[in-house]
Design an enzyme around this catalytic site. Structure first.
Site, short mmCIF file in Angstrom:
data_model
loop_
_atom_site.label_atom_id
_atom_site.label_comp_id
_atom_site.label_asym_id
_atom_site.label_seq_id
_atom_site.Cartn_x
_atom_site.Cartn_y
_atom_site.Cartn_z
N CYS A 29 0.87 -1.17 0.00
CA CYS A 29 0.00 0.00 0.00
C CYS A 29 0.91 1.22 0.00
O CYS A 29 2.13 1.09 -0.08
CB CYS A 29 -0.98 -0.01 1.17
SG CYS A 29 -0.26 0.21 2.81
N TRP A 30 0.35 2.40 0.09
CA TRP A 30 1.13 3.63 -0.06
C TRP A 30 2.34 3.64 0.87
O TRP A 30 3.46 3.86 0.45
CB TRP A 30 0.24 4.85 0.15
CG TRP A 30 0.89 6.15 -0.21
CD1 TRP A 30 1.15 7.18 0.64
CD2 TRP A 30 1.37 6.55 -1.49
NE1 TRP A 30 1.76 8.21 -0.04
CE2 TRP A 30 1.91 7.85 -1.36
CE3 TRP A 30 1.40 5.96 -2.75
CZ2 TRP A 30 2.47 8.56 -2.42
CZ3 TRP A 30 1.94 6.66 -3.81
CH2 TRP A 30 2.48 7.94 -3.63
#
Length: 149
Positions: free
Chosen positions: A66-67
């Protein structure tokens, strides 16, 4: 070895990760989240799906992204039997495999470069869990914690 991969966005090294795994000869790369057109792409759902592949025997290991990598790691670690480690460099990845017997690698889509991805994967896949009694005792204790003991 079967690898499950999840990402909540197709940014950064997300697609490169899948291509790199296939280039390395991994059979049956299972994709989740934004890497699959049929699934919800939110980090919690995608990372859970990849972690369940490992916990239920459909994959030997997983890589969740994810980010920042933090949410993906947290979601994966909620699945019983999963030991996900957020790794931003090869040394951390090697240690996670050796001392923590990590079975899920979490990566940041924001900060993992293509060069770091290669180094992290090299260290991760070269790593083996430690046979040291103290290290094995820690892993066994994690299972007890999971069972509420």
């Amino acid at each position: 070895m079967r690898i499950s991969v999840a990402a909540d966005e197709c940014v950064g090294v997300a697609k490169e990760l899948v291509a790199e795994l296939r280039k390395r000869g991994f059979d049956g790369v299972l994709t989740h989240g934004a890497l699959s057109e049929a699934e919800r792409d939110d980090w919690a759902w995608a990372s859970e799906a990849a972690a369940r592949d490992v916990a239920e025997g459909r994959a030997d290991q997983a890589i969740v992204c994810c980010w920042t990598g933090t949410g993906a790691s947290i979601a994966a670690n909620k699945v019983a039997g999963i030991r996900a480690a957020l790794c931003g460099d090869a040394v951390t990845a090697a240690g996670a495999r050796k001392w923590n017997d990590a079975n899920v690698l979490a990566l940041s889509l924001r900060s993992t470069s293509a060069a770091e991805l290669t180094e992290i994967l090299d260290a991760w896949f070269a790593g083996e869990p430690s046979a040291d009694a103290a290290d094995r005792a820690n892993i066994a204790h994690l299972a007890k914690i999971e069972r509420g003991h």
